[in-house]
Design an enzyme around this catalytic site. Structure first.
Site, PDB file in Angstrom:
ATOM      1  N   HIS A 317       0.855  -1.179   0.000  1.00 40.98           N
ATOM      2  CA  HIS A 317       0.000   0.000   0.000  1.00 40.98           C
ATOM      3  C   HIS A 317       0.888   1.226   0.000  1.00 40.98           C
ATOM      4  CE1 HIS A 317      -3.076   2.876   1.233  1.00 40.98           C
ATOM      5  NE2 HIS A 317      -3.943   1.989   0.786  1.00 40.98           N
ATOM      6  N   ASP A 374      -7.867  -5.460   0.248  1.00 39.88           N
ATOM      7  CA  ASP A 374      -8.364  -6.330  -0.818  1.00 39.88           C
ATOM      8  C   ASP A 374      -7.979  -7.793  -0.636  1.00 39.88           C
ATOM      9  OD1 ASP A 374      -9.623  -4.344  -2.357  1.00 39.88           O
ATOM     10  OD2 ASP A 374      -7.662  -3.641  -3.012  1.00 39.88           O
TER      11      ASP A 374
HETATM   12  N1  ACO Z   1       4.263  -7.509  -4.785  1.00 37.32           N
HETATM   13  C1  ACO Z   1       5.588  -7.438  -4.999  1.00 37.32           C
HETATM   14  N2  ACO Z   1       6.315  -6.304  -4.906  1.00 37.32           N
HETATM   15  C2  ACO Z   1       5.641  -5.181  -4.574  1.00 37.32           C
HETATM   16  C3  ACO Z   1       4.268  -5.160  -4.323  1.00 37.32           C
HETATM   17  C4  ACO Z   1       3.571  -6.390  -4.430  1.00 37.32           C
HETATM   18  N3  ACO Z   1       2.261  -6.462  -4.214  1.00 37.32           N
HETATM   19  N4  ACO Z   1       3.882  -3.915  -4.024  1.00 37.32           N
HETATM   20  C5  ACO Z   1       4.965  -3.149  -4.081  1.00 37.32           C
HETATM   21  N5  ACO Z   1       6.043  -3.911  -4.404  1.00 37.32           N
HETATM   22  C6  ACO Z   1       7.429  -3.469  -4.520  1.00 37.32           C
HETATM   23  C7  ACO Z   1       7.698  -2.787  -5.858  1.00 37.32           C
HETATM   24  O1  ACO Z   1       8.084  -3.718  -6.833  1.00 37.32           O
HETATM   25  C8  ACO Z   1       8.794  -1.836  -5.485  1.00 37.32           C
HETATM   26  O2  ACO Z   1       9.983  -2.575  -5.372  1.00 37.32           O
HETATM   27  P1  ACO Z   1      11.411  -1.910  -5.733  1.00 37.32           P
HETATM   28  O3  ACO Z   1      11.456  -0.616  -4.955  1.00 37.32           O
HETATM   29  O4  ACO Z   1      12.377  -2.931  -5.259  1.00 37.32           O
HETATM   30  O5  ACO Z   1      11.380  -1.701  -7.209  1.00 37.32           O
HETATM   31  C9  ACO Z   1       8.393  -1.393  -4.095  1.00 37.32           C
HETATM   32  O6  ACO Z   1       7.645  -2.474  -3.531  1.00 37.32           O
HETATM   33  C10 ACO Z   1       7.570  -0.135  -4.045  1.00 37.32           C
HETATM   34  O7  ACO Z   1       6.558  -0.261  -5.006  1.00 37.32           O
HETATM   35  P2  ACO Z   1       5.745   0.967  -5.567  1.00 37.32           P
HETATM   36  O8  ACO Z   1       4.985   0.542  -6.767  1.00 37.32           O
HETATM   37  O9  ACO Z   1       6.629   2.185  -5.663  1.00 37.32           O
HETATM   38  O10 ACO Z   1       4.823   1.225  -4.338  1.00 37.32           O
HETATM   39  P3  ACO Z   1       3.538   2.077  -4.364  1.00 37.32           P
HETATM   40  O11 ACO Z   1       3.441   2.701  -3.056  1.00 37.32           O
HETATM   41  O12 ACO Z   1       3.458   2.962  -5.547  1.00 37.32           O
HETATM   42  O13 ACO Z   1       2.473   0.910  -4.604  1.00 37.32           O
HETATM   43  C11 ACO Z   1       0.624  -0.436  -4.688  1.00 37.32           C
HETATM   44  C12 ACO Z   1       1.355   0.669  -3.916  1.00 37.32           C
HETATM   45  C13 ACO Z   1       0.273   0.059  -6.088  1.00 37.32           C
HETATM   46  C14 ACO Z   1      -0.684  -0.723  -3.944  1.00 37.32           C
HETATM   47  C15 ACO Z   1       1.487  -1.707  -4.755  1.00 37.32           C
HETATM   48  O14 ACO Z   1       1.847  -2.158  -3.464  1.00 37.32           O
HETATM   49  C16 ACO Z   1       0.836  -2.825  -5.552  1.00 37.32           C
HETATM   50  O15 ACO Z   1       0.921  -2.841  -6.780  1.00 37.32           O
HETATM   51  N6  ACO Z   1       0.144  -3.787  -4.849  1.00 37.32           N
HETATM   52  C17 ACO Z   1      -0.578  -4.836  -5.531  1.00 37.32           C
HETATM   53  C18 ACO Z   1      -1.927  -4.309  -6.002  1.00 37.32           C
HETATM   54  C19 ACO Z   1      -2.883  -4.087  -4.857  1.00 37.32           C
HETATM   55  O16 ACO Z   1      -3.037  -4.911  -3.970  1.00 37.32           O
HETATM   56  N7  ACO Z   1      -3.546  -2.928  -4.904  1.00 37.32           N
HETATM   57  C20 ACO Z   1      -4.549  -2.552  -3.907  1.00 37.32           C
HETATM   58  C21 ACO Z   1      -4.036  -1.439  -3.040  1.00 37.32           C
HETATM   59  S1  ACO Z   1      -5.194  -1.018  -1.802  1.00 37.32           S
HETATM   60  C22 ACO Z   1      -6.383  -0.143  -2.624  1.00 37.32           C
HETATM   61  O17 ACO Z   1      -6.150   0.598  -3.540  1.00 37.32           O
HETATM   62  C23 ACO Z   1      -7.727  -0.348  -2.199  1.00 37.32           C
END
Ligand code: ACO
Length: 460
Positions: A317, A374
């Site tokens: 998140h 989720d």
């Molecule tokens: N699985 C694996 N790696 C992940 C995940 C994940 N679910 N989420 C983040 N990371 C990693 C990224 O690859 C990145 O790694 P790096 O820095 O080594 O390259 C790091 O964590 C940061 O990721 P960002 O994309 O910059 O984090 P951000 O804060 O933008 O992302 C997000 C948040 C979009 C929710 C992300 O965690 C994700 O894609 N999760 C999966 C989708 C999901 O569950 N979305 C629902 C969110 S809750 C909602 O909106 C209701």
């Protein structure tokens, strides 16, 4: 060195000093009621010619807001000051909607009047059935619902003649009441069944379940535990401060479009798999793990692979760097609902094992990746009988009070301005137009692309 102070936050004297290009300026520091600090840069460009750059807005406050407080480090979420756990335990979705929109809990008379209004506006225009019927069968329900919300506006031309307050109150009521009816109608029509009308004797959540599942050949039996689970599901989704879809609602609303159009835009944003669409993607991921024999480890390995865009859905998140407080409650509801239905869902043990394995894994620990709302919500929805492609619709109905409250707050803000971010241009500098006759394959010049951010996993 020139030093210029550009004002202070109300009653506060804290100032951030910035030196840029040999010029030093003082920027006022704003402090929120929970002690959060922000450097107010509203006059930065005017004073220095510089703007700030914050990809993904991780450090940027787009507004001040009195609606929802969250602390991502401590796992706190409160609506209008009240912890979401207390609301989940004691409130109803309708009461929570009132709280979010009006800023305080209603007294009995107000809650009664609000519920009556929601009941009175719960029918949708019969002509709308034709819209639903004529959508191609494969259309995703989120696409149908977001366009239907815009279409709803066309049925109320008299709005132009109402005062602003009447107009907004009527629109809020209609949306809250009808979105739930429209969702159920679209489900019934997608199954080739006659839509079920709302009933005045049923509560908001019971009415929705009845409109979804009642049938002339199999009457739906209202179960209090399932109604409570749906109330809690919707309360947990009711607001989440400046998330992607809410920011869209505020931004689109800032152009002074009508509320229907702003909510429809928010729904389109919510549809994305990285946002509200994640609940559908979680269940699809769990089903894939199940189909592959139940072992989650290869999926975890893929999520960690820098060259693989796959992410563990329902994990991570932008704000929470600890366990999402909503996910904890959602996990408990899974157990309550399954126990009431005296059934098992094979996806629940897979989800629990996936969570346990991921939370022991260094990658997830280092990246602060925990289950989000989720992760378990799909299992609750499956147990209620909601089809997977309607999961995000369920999220949207829940988020509606928050979108409305946030739109209203922005709309009524005396400091309101059109939302219009700036950019740093990294494209070609000026060059001449080349007539078609003089362009060659060899001379075709690729556009200038911004350098990718190194070391990051490719976008999913
Ligand atoms: N699985 C694996 N790696 C992940 C995940 C994940 N679910 N989420 C983040 N990371 C990693 C990224 O690859 C990145 O790694 P790096 O820095 O080594 O390259 C790091 O964590 C940061 O990721 P960002 O994309 O910059 O984090 P951000 O804060 O933008 O992302 C997000 C948040 C979009 C929710 C992300 O965690 C994700 O894609 N999760 C999966 C989708 C999901 O569950 N979305 C629902 C969110 S809750 C909602 O909106 C209701």
């Amino acid at each position: 060195m020139e030093q210029e102070k550009i004002g202070t936050a109300q009653g506060k004297e804290e100032t951030a000093i910035l030196t840029v290009n040999g010029k030093t300026i003082g920027l006022p520091v704003i402090t929120g009621t929970e002690g959060e600090k922000a450097i107010d840069i509203s006059r930065l460009r005017q004073l220095t010619g510089y703007i700030t750059l914050d990809l993904g807005y991780g450090n940027t406050g787009s507004c001040t807001s009195a609606i929802t407080f969250m602390d991502g480090e401590k796992g706190i979420l409160r609506y209008r000051g009240i912890p979401v756990g207390q609301l989940a335990e004691h409130s109803t979705f309708v009461e929570t909607a009132y709280l979010l929109i009006n800023g305080r809990l209603p007294i009995q008379r107000e809650l009664q009047a609000f519920s009556v209004m929601l009941n009175d506006h719960s029918l949708v225009h019969e002509d709308m059935k034709f819209f639903f019927q004529n959508y191609p069968r494969a259309t995703h329900p989120m696409g149908i619902l977001s366009s239907m919300v815009t279409a709803l506006r066309s049925f109320y031309p008299e709005l132009e003649t109402l005062s602003h307050t009447e107009n907004v109150n009527m629109t809020m009521t209609r949306l809250l009441s009808k979105l739930r009816t429209m969702a159920a109608v679209s489900y019934k029509i997608s199954r080739g069944h006659t839509p079920e009308y709302p009933r005045p004797d049923l509560s908001y959540c019971a009415n929705f379940l009845n409109m979804m599942f009642n049938s002339p050949v199999k009457p739906y039996v209202i179960d209090d535990v399932l109604v409570k689970a749906l109330n809690t599901f919707w309360i947990l989704h009711a607001d989440h401060e400046q998330n992607c879809s809410t920011s869209v609602v505020r931004m689109v609303g800032s152009a002074r479009v009508n509320l229907y159009a702003a909510i429809s835009a928010g729904m389109a944003a919510l549809w994305g798999p990285l946002h509200g669409g994640a609940n559908q993607k979680v269940v699809e991921m769990l089903e894939k793990i199940q189909a592959a024999g139940g072992d989650a480890k290869p999926f975890i390995a893929r999520a960690k692979d820098k060259n693989d865009p796959f992410r563990l859905m329902g994990f991570g998140h932008r704000v929470y760097k600890t366990y999402d407080p909503r996910a904890k409650i959602m996990k408990n509801i899974c157990h309550d609902v399954l126990a009431r239905l005296k059934t098992d869902d094979p996806l629940l043990p897979i989800a629990m094992e996936l969570e346990e394995t991921a939370r022991k894994d260094l990658y997830f620990i280092d990246h602060n990746l925990y289950p989000n709302v989720d992760f378990y919500s799909g299992i609750v929805l499956r147990a209620l009988g909601i089809p997977t492609n309607m999961f995000t619709v369920m999220f949207a109905i829940g988020r509606l009070p928050g979108w409305i409250a946030q739109w209203k707050e922005d709309h009524d803000d005396p400091g309101w301005r059109l939302h219009r971010p700036r950019q740093i241009y990294v494209g070609n500098t000026v060059r001449d137009y080349v007539p078609m006759s003089q362009r060659t394959e060899a001379g075709a010049e690729p556009g200038k692309a911004a350098a990718p951010r190194s070391g990051r996993k490719p976008a999913p």
